[in-house]
Design an enzyme around this catalytic site. Structure first.
Site, PDB file in Angstrom:
ATOM      1  N   TYR A 142       0.821  -1.212   0.000  1.00 34.17           N
ATOM      2  CA  TYR A 142       0.000   0.000   0.000  1.00 34.17           C
ATOM      3  C   TYR A 142       0.858   1.266   0.000  1.00 34.17           C
ATOM      4  O   TYR A 142       0.326   2.361   0.013  1.00 34.17           O
ATOM      5  CB  TYR A 142      -1.072  -0.015   1.091  1.00 34.17           C
ATOM      6  CG  TYR A 142      -0.678  -0.347   2.507  1.00 34.17           C
ATOM      7  CD1 TYR A 142       0.314   0.361   3.174  1.00 34.17           C
ATOM      8  CD2 TYR A 142      -1.358  -1.347   3.197  1.00 34.17           C
ATOM      9  CE1 TYR A 142       0.635   0.078   4.492  1.00 34.17           C
ATOM     10  CE2 TYR A 142      -1.045  -1.650   4.523  1.00 34.17           C
ATOM     11  CZ  TYR A 142      -0.039  -0.930   5.163  1.00 34.17           C
ATOM     12  OH  TYR A 142       0.271  -1.204   6.458  1.00 34.17           O
ATOM     13  N   LYS A 157       4.536   4.460   4.818  1.00 39.37           N
ATOM     14  CA  LYS A 157       5.302   3.497   4.028  1.00 39.37           C
ATOM     15  C   LYS A 157       5.629   4.081   2.650  1.00 39.37           C
ATOM     16  O   LYS A 157       6.699   3.807   2.089  1.00 39.37           O
ATOM     17  CB  LYS A 157       4.529   2.179   3.870  1.00 39.37           C
ATOM     18  CG  LYS A 157       4.303   1.410   5.171  1.00 39.37           C
ATOM     19  CD  LYS A 157       5.559   0.785   5.718  1.00 39.37           C
ATOM     20  CE  LYS A 157       5.256  -0.202   6.855  1.00 39.37           C
ATOM     21  NZ  LYS A 157       6.473  -0.702   7.514  1.00 39.37           N
TER      22      LYS A 157
HETATM   23  C1  HXC Z   1      -7.997   4.114  16.536  1.00 39.14           C
HETATM   24  C2  HXC Z   1      -6.057   4.175  17.800  1.00 39.14           C
HETATM   25  C3  HXC Z   1      -6.012   2.751  17.800  1.00 39.14           C
HETATM   26  C4  HXC Z   1      -7.039   2.038  17.097  1.00 39.14           C
HETATM   27  C5  HXC Z   1      -4.318   3.521  18.922  1.00 39.14           C
HETATM   28  N1  HXC Z   1      -5.005   4.585  18.489  1.00 39.14           N
HETATM   29  N2  HXC Z   1      -4.914   2.385  18.503  1.00 39.14           N
HETATM   30  N3  HXC Z   1      -7.041   4.846  17.169  1.00 39.14           N
HETATM   31  N4  HXC Z   1      -7.994   2.761  16.468  1.00 39.14           N
HETATM   32  N5  HXC Z   1      -7.074   0.705  17.050  1.00 39.14           N
HETATM   33  C6  HXC Z   1      -4.700   5.990  18.795  1.00 39.14           C
HETATM   34  C7  HXC Z   1      -4.871   6.254  20.258  1.00 39.14           C
HETATM   35  O1  HXC Z   1      -6.236   6.488  20.587  1.00 39.14           O
HETATM   36  C8  HXC Z   1      -4.019   7.513  20.463  1.00 39.14           C
HETATM   37  O2  HXC Z   1      -4.661   8.683  20.008  1.00 39.14           O
HETATM   38  C9  HXC Z   1      -2.865   7.248  19.508  1.00 39.14           C
HETATM   39  O3  HXC Z   1      -3.326   6.294  18.532  1.00 39.14           O
HETATM   40  C10 HXC Z   1      -1.653   6.690  20.209  1.00 39.14           C
HETATM   41  O4  HXC Z   1      -2.049   5.506  20.891  1.00 39.14           O
HETATM   42  P1  HXC Z   1      -1.155   4.885  22.042  1.00 39.14           P
HETATM   43  O5  HXC Z   1      -1.760   3.588  22.419  1.00 39.14           O
HETATM   44  O6  HXC Z   1      -0.931   5.887  23.126  1.00 39.14           O
HETATM   45  O7  HXC Z   1       0.227   4.691  21.281  1.00 39.14           O
HETATM   46  P2  HXC Z   1       1.473   3.819  21.618  1.00 39.14           P
HETATM   47  O8  HXC Z   1       1.365   3.212  23.005  1.00 39.14           O
HETATM   48  O9  HXC Z   1       2.659   4.618  21.308  1.00 39.14           O
HETATM   49  O10 HXC Z   1       1.340   2.578  20.617  1.00 39.14           O
HETATM   50  C11 HXC Z   1       1.528   2.745  19.241  1.00 39.14           C
HETATM   51  C12 HXC Z   1       0.534   1.848  18.449  1.00 39.14           C
HETATM   52  C13 HXC Z   1       0.625   0.397  18.983  1.00 39.14           C
HETATM   53  C14 HXC Z   1       0.900   1.954  16.978  1.00 39.14           C
HETATM   54  C15 HXC Z   1      -0.872   2.373  18.679  1.00 39.14           C
HETATM   55  O11 HXC Z   1      -0.347  -0.392  18.357  1.00 39.14           O
HETATM   56  C16 HXC Z   1       1.970  -0.190  18.808  1.00 39.14           C
HETATM   57  O12 HXC Z   1       2.884   0.061  19.601  1.00 39.14           O
HETATM   58  N6  HXC Z   1       2.203  -1.010  17.746  1.00 39.14           N
HETATM   59  C17 HXC Z   1       3.493  -1.634  17.469  1.00 39.14           C
HETATM   60  C18 HXC Z   1       3.317  -2.961  16.839  1.00 39.14           C
HETATM   61  C19 HXC Z   1       2.522  -2.919  15.538  1.00 39.14           C
HETATM   62  O13 HXC Z   1       1.596  -2.141  15.388  1.00 39.14           O
HETATM   63  N7  HXC Z   1       2.836  -3.806  14.620  1.00 39.14           N
HETATM   64  C20 HXC Z   1       2.094  -3.932  13.390  1.00 39.14           C
HETATM   65  C21 HXC Z   1       2.829  -3.400  12.275  1.00 39.14           C
HETATM   66  S1  HXC Z   1       2.007  -3.870  10.766  1.00 39.14           S
HETATM   67  P3  HXC Z   1      -5.450   9.670  21.035  1.00 39.14           P
HETATM   68  O14 HXC Z   1      -6.049  10.723  20.143  1.00 39.14           O
HETATM   69  O15 HXC Z   1      -6.509   8.825  21.724  1.00 39.14           O
HETATM   70  O16 HXC Z   1      -4.438  10.206  21.989  1.00 39.14           O
HETATM   71  C22 HXC Z   1       2.627  -2.945   9.532  1.00 39.14           C
HETATM   72  C23 HXC Z   1       2.214  -3.187   8.099  1.00 39.14           C
HETATM   73  C24 HXC Z   1       1.598  -4.515   7.842  1.00 39.14           C
HETATM   74  O17 HXC Z   1       3.364  -2.088   9.731  1.00 39.14           O
HETATM   75  C25 HXC Z   1       1.258  -4.653   6.348  1.00 39.14           C
HETATM   76  C26 HXC Z   1       0.640  -5.978   5.990  1.00 39.14           C
HETATM   77  C27 HXC Z   1       0.355  -6.177   4.521  1.00 39.14           C
END
Ligand code: HXC
Length: 254
Positions: A142, A157
């Protein structure tokens, strides 16, 4: 001389598989991650493989922490030749329901994190006079297609893919460096698969859209990464290789 590589987000999924495979292939490996327990587990697993490694707790959003990690690697191993920008963050959310901080969070991890680590790395190259260094970025298809439901990740990305090509030219000339990317398709046992395939039915729908009829494995991604970072790929620069079983090509128009 043994070369040294840093893998960000290297305690799980593709990052972990790449770090283990790179150590098996003879690199000194530095693994970074946010979670201390996972880093300790990774340290234990890396110890089973011959050679040297380090684990460093850090968040790629923290510019100073990226600089400190690169400097720690340089102090430990003399210099840091290579980097895998694997750390990523993503979640599914319709863009009209996304909060500004949600947007910023993913852009910060994926795009700014890639810049932070790459920029810290090049400063090390300058100080240590490293020529022929490398960066491997991880994108997704994407980056060049639409990413409905994952707008911040798609935009980030796309930025990382462009940065791959831009730095391949800039740093190819200046440091004889090779900057490339992998675009993984659906890969099992990864944060992406866990988050994006929300139910068994959804996972099955994704699987059916892959011409090879299955999810890929982190080990397959690691195999490609080891090759791209090896001398066998010494003329590869600015390239993005999709390893996805033909997934992104499958538009099924008829
Ligand atoms: C809507 C969301 C949300 C959700 C978080 N937020 N999750 N909004 N739907 N499901 C919002 C929160 O409300 C907040 O905004 C802001 O994002 C930050 O959230 P935090 O939880 O405080 O952030 P943090 O603890 O720093 O965590 C970051 C994260 C988390 C991205 C949200 O999921 C993470 O750490 N992920 C790392 C692992 C990961 O995601 N791996 C997958 C990669 S896949 P507000 O406004 O409420 O403050 C990839 C591509 C795959 O990259 C492609 C496949 C083809």
């Amino acid at each position: 001389m043994t070369q040294t590589i840093m893998v960000t987000g290297g305690t799980s999924g593709m990052g972990k598989a790449m770090a283990l495979a790179l150590k098996e292939a003879g690199w000194n490996v530095i693994v970074t991650g946010r979670d201390l327990e996972r880093l300790q587990q990774m340290d234990h697993e890396l110890k089973q493989i011959a050679g040297e490694h380090l684990t460093i707790q850090m968040d790629v959003r923290d510019t100073d922490a990226c600089i400190a990690a690169v400097n720690q690697a340089r102090e430990t191993f003399g210099r840091l030749e290579a980097l895998v920008n694997n750390a990523a963050g993503n979640f599914i959310c319709p863009t009209d329901e996304l909060s500004p901080n949600g947007w910023k969070t993913v852009i910060d991890i994926v795009l700014n994190g890639t810049f932070n680590c790459s920029h810290a790395l090049v400063k090390g190259w300058q100080e240590d006079d490293v020529k022929g260094g490398q960066i491997l970025n991880i994108v997704a298809s994407y980056a060049w297609q639409a990413g409905a439901g994952v707008a911040p990740s798609a935009a980030a990305k796309a930025g990382v893919l462009n940065l791959t090509r831009t730095l391949a030219v800039e740093w190819g000339y200046k440091y004889h460096a090779r900057i490339n990317a992998i675009s993984p398709g659906p890969i099992e046992r990864t944060g992406g698969a866990d988050k994006l395939a929300m139910s068994p039915e959804h996972a099955e729908r994704i699987r059916r859209n892959v011409p090879l009829g299955r999810f890929g494995t982190p080990e397959e991604i690691a195999g490609l990464a080891v090759w791209m970072l090896s001398d066998q790929a010494s003329y590869l620069n600015g390239e993005c290789i999709a390893l996805d079983g033909g997934h992104w090509l499958n538009k099924q128009p008829f």
